[in-house]
Design an enzyme around this catalytic site. Structure first.
Site, PDB file in Angstrom:
ATOM      1  N   HIS A 132       0.804  -1.230   0.000  1.00  0.00           N
ATOM      2  CA  HIS A 132       0.000   0.000   0.000  1.00  0.00           C
ATOM      3  C   HIS A 132       0.835   1.277   0.000  1.00  0.00           C
ATOM      4  O   HIS A 132       0.295   2.359  -0.235  1.00  0.00           O
ATOM      5  CB  HIS A 132      -0.926   0.038   1.218  1.00  0.00           C
ATOM      6  CG  HIS A 132      -1.928  -1.068   1.276  1.00  0.00           C
ATOM      7  ND1 HIS A 132      -2.795  -1.346   0.249  1.00  0.00           N
ATOM      8  CD2 HIS A 132      -2.200  -1.981   2.261  1.00  0.00           C
ATOM      9  CE1 HIS A 132      -3.561  -2.380   0.588  1.00  0.00           C
ATOM     10  NE2 HIS A 132      -3.214  -2.782   1.798  1.00  0.00           N
ATOM     11  N   ASP A 168      -3.286 -11.318  -1.122  1.00  0.00           N
ATOM     12  CA  ASP A 168      -3.678 -10.617   0.104  1.00  0.00           C
ATOM     13  C   ASP A 168      -5.166 -10.269   0.023  1.00  0.00           C
ATOM     14  O   ASP A 168      -5.711 -10.076  -1.066  1.00  0.00           O
ATOM     15  CB  ASP A 168      -2.827  -9.346   0.203  1.00  0.00           C
ATOM     16  CG  ASP A 168      -2.876  -8.662   1.546  1.00  0.00           C
ATOM     17  OD1 ASP A 168      -3.913  -8.053   1.841  1.00  0.00           O
ATOM     18  OD2 ASP A 168      -1.873  -8.699   2.278  1.00  0.00           O
ATOM     19  N   HIS A 170      -6.458  -7.531   0.677  1.00  0.00           N
ATOM     20  CA  HIS A 170      -6.610  -6.132   0.309  1.00  0.00           C
ATOM     21  C   HIS A 170      -5.920  -5.855  -1.025  1.00  0.00           C
ATOM     22  O   HIS A 170      -4.852  -6.409  -1.299  1.00  0.00           O
ATOM     23  CB  HIS A 170      -6.020  -5.225   1.396  1.00  0.00           C
ATOM     24  CG  HIS A 170      -6.657  -5.417   2.739  1.00  0.00           C
ATOM     25  ND1 HIS A 170      -6.287  -6.449   3.581  1.00  0.00           N
ATOM     26  CD2 HIS A 170      -7.625  -4.729   3.373  1.00  0.00           C
ATOM     27  CE1 HIS A 170      -7.026  -6.386   4.686  1.00  0.00           C
ATOM     28  NE2 HIS A 170      -7.839  -5.354   4.582  1.00  0.00           N
ATOM     29  N   ASP A 251      -4.030 -12.556   5.368  1.00  0.00           N
ATOM     30  CA  ASP A 251      -5.298 -12.036   5.899  1.00  0.00           C
ATOM     31  C   ASP A 251      -6.514 -12.550   5.149  1.00  0.00           C
ATOM     32  O   ASP A 251      -7.644 -12.239   5.527  1.00  0.00           O
ATOM     33  CB  ASP A 251      -5.298 -10.497   5.944  1.00  0.00           C
ATOM     34  CG  ASP A 251      -4.815  -9.859   4.658  1.00  0.00           C
ATOM     35  OD1 ASP A 251      -4.546 -10.580   3.682  1.00  0.00           O
ATOM     36  OD2 ASP A 251      -4.679  -8.617   4.636  1.00  0.00           O
TER      37      ASP A 251
END
Length: 370
Positions: A132, A168, A170, A251
């Protein structure tokens, strides 16, 4: 490099973002200790991660941001102006003692991995995967963007095509920003729909360089297998990469508190196994993952697959002790299997019609290239 290498560092041991932050847990130390307890990380397979120098970080980040990050670590505080401009000192990206040294070490591990696989091979950098990070700001627990800087190192070494696969929960917004429109990097991201950072829509092609697949809550192993076989592997194979970077965020596992997907860690292991033959070079990083037991087990199982190890049905006492020693600020204890086993039970289920339709749309984009 003919044998797999595990990259770690002491910087992670005891380093946390804060007592109530999702990254209050020990992750890389737990993976290192668990893998060593299993006898899977002999000294000749372990490499200590160097810390990336500030000048290397400006391969993606602005000098002003790197200076601000270093200054924030030194002062252990930030001004309102720095907080607003660079996203430092926020709830997500707090001030903590190793806020520059720790992410710079993660990047150093990625850059080392790139050098280690120069002539071929595979390296595991569980401290990496911060996808990110933005050029001038921290975002989503990521102070620096290790995947971007590592992939750029691979390209600087003369490689022409790098495939980036991200499982992931995200979306990899920072990586997509860096390589939008690139003909040398193909990005494939599987992530939970309608979850922060709310990017990576199915229609988002990033100038043709990205294949984004947002998936619904409850995404299971059966659905993942279909996505892997029918979309991820064909997209990678058609690109003919000289290297693959797998961001192996944990995650997406069912027990994680920051997502609502339902994978077992078998999906992560299967991804490594399936991708490995598709390029002579491979780097596997960590990423998200906020349950200490599931992260430790997942990334250790991934390393076991990389290193060609046989997973025991029940963990030996020394390995079990590593898992029982982990702590978490959340109340309650995990189920016993998270202490005594490494691989999860399969989490199978139906394949949704919407998912099949979305995969078909991405397959249609691939058709001209096949």
């Amino acid at each position: 490099m003919s044998s797999p290498v595990f990259i770690g560092s002491r910087i992670y041991r005891g380093s946390v973002y804060g007592p109530r932050h999702p990254l209050s847990i020990q992750r890389v130390p737990a993976v290192t200790d668990l893998a060593r307890a299993l006898g899977w990380v002999p000294d000749n397979r372990y490499r200590p991660s160097p810390r990336a120098k500030p000048v290397a970080l400006t391969g993606f980040h602005t000098p002003a941001y790197i200076n601000a990050l270093q200054a924030a670590e030194a002062a252990q505080q930030v001004s309102d102006e720095v907080r607003a401009r660079h996203g430092l000192g926020t709830l997500s990206n707090p001030v903590f003692p190793e806020m520059f040294r720790r992410p710079a070490t993660a990047v150093g591990g990625g850059l080392l991995a790139a050098e280690l696989v120069r002539e071929g091979g595979i390296a595991h950098n569980p401290g990496g995967g911060q996808h990110h990070g933005l050029p001038d700001a921290a975002a989503g627990f990521c102070f620096l963007n290790e995947p971007v800087l590592t992939i750029r190192r691979l390209l600087d070494m003369g490689l022409q095509r790098v495939a980036y696969v991200d499982i992931d929960a995200h979306h990899c917004d920072g990586v997509e920003l860096a390589f939008e429109g690139s003909e040398r990097v193909r990005m494939i991201s599987i992530h939970e729909a309608r979850r922060w950072p709310f990017t990576g829509a199915l229609e988002d092609r990033a100038g043709g360089s990205a294949f984004n697949l947002p998936v619904a809550r409850g995404f299971n192993d059966t659905e993942f297998k279909m996505v892997l076989e029918e979309m991820i592997l064909p997209a990678v194979e058609a690109f003919r990469p000289e290297a693959i970077f797998l961001q192996c965020g944990a995650d997406a596992l069912a027990e994680d508190p920051l997502a609502r997907l339902s994978l077992s860690n078998r999906s992560h292991v299967t991804t490594v196994r399936a991708l490995r033959p598709l390029a002579p070079r491979m780097i596997v990083s960590g990423g998200g993952g906020y349950n200490p037991w599931t992260v430790a087990r997942c990334w250790t199982a991934v390393w076991g697959e990389i290193a060609g190890k046989q997973v025991p049905e029940r963990l030996p006492q020394e390995a079990e002790a590593v898992l029982r020693a982990l702590v978490w600020h959340r109340k309650g204890q995990p189920e016993e299997a998270l202490f005594t086993t490494l691989l999860d039970s399969p989490r199978e289920g139906p394949i949704s019609g919407d998912l099949r339709a979305d995969v078909a749309r991405l397959q249609a984009r691939l058709a001209p290239a096949l």
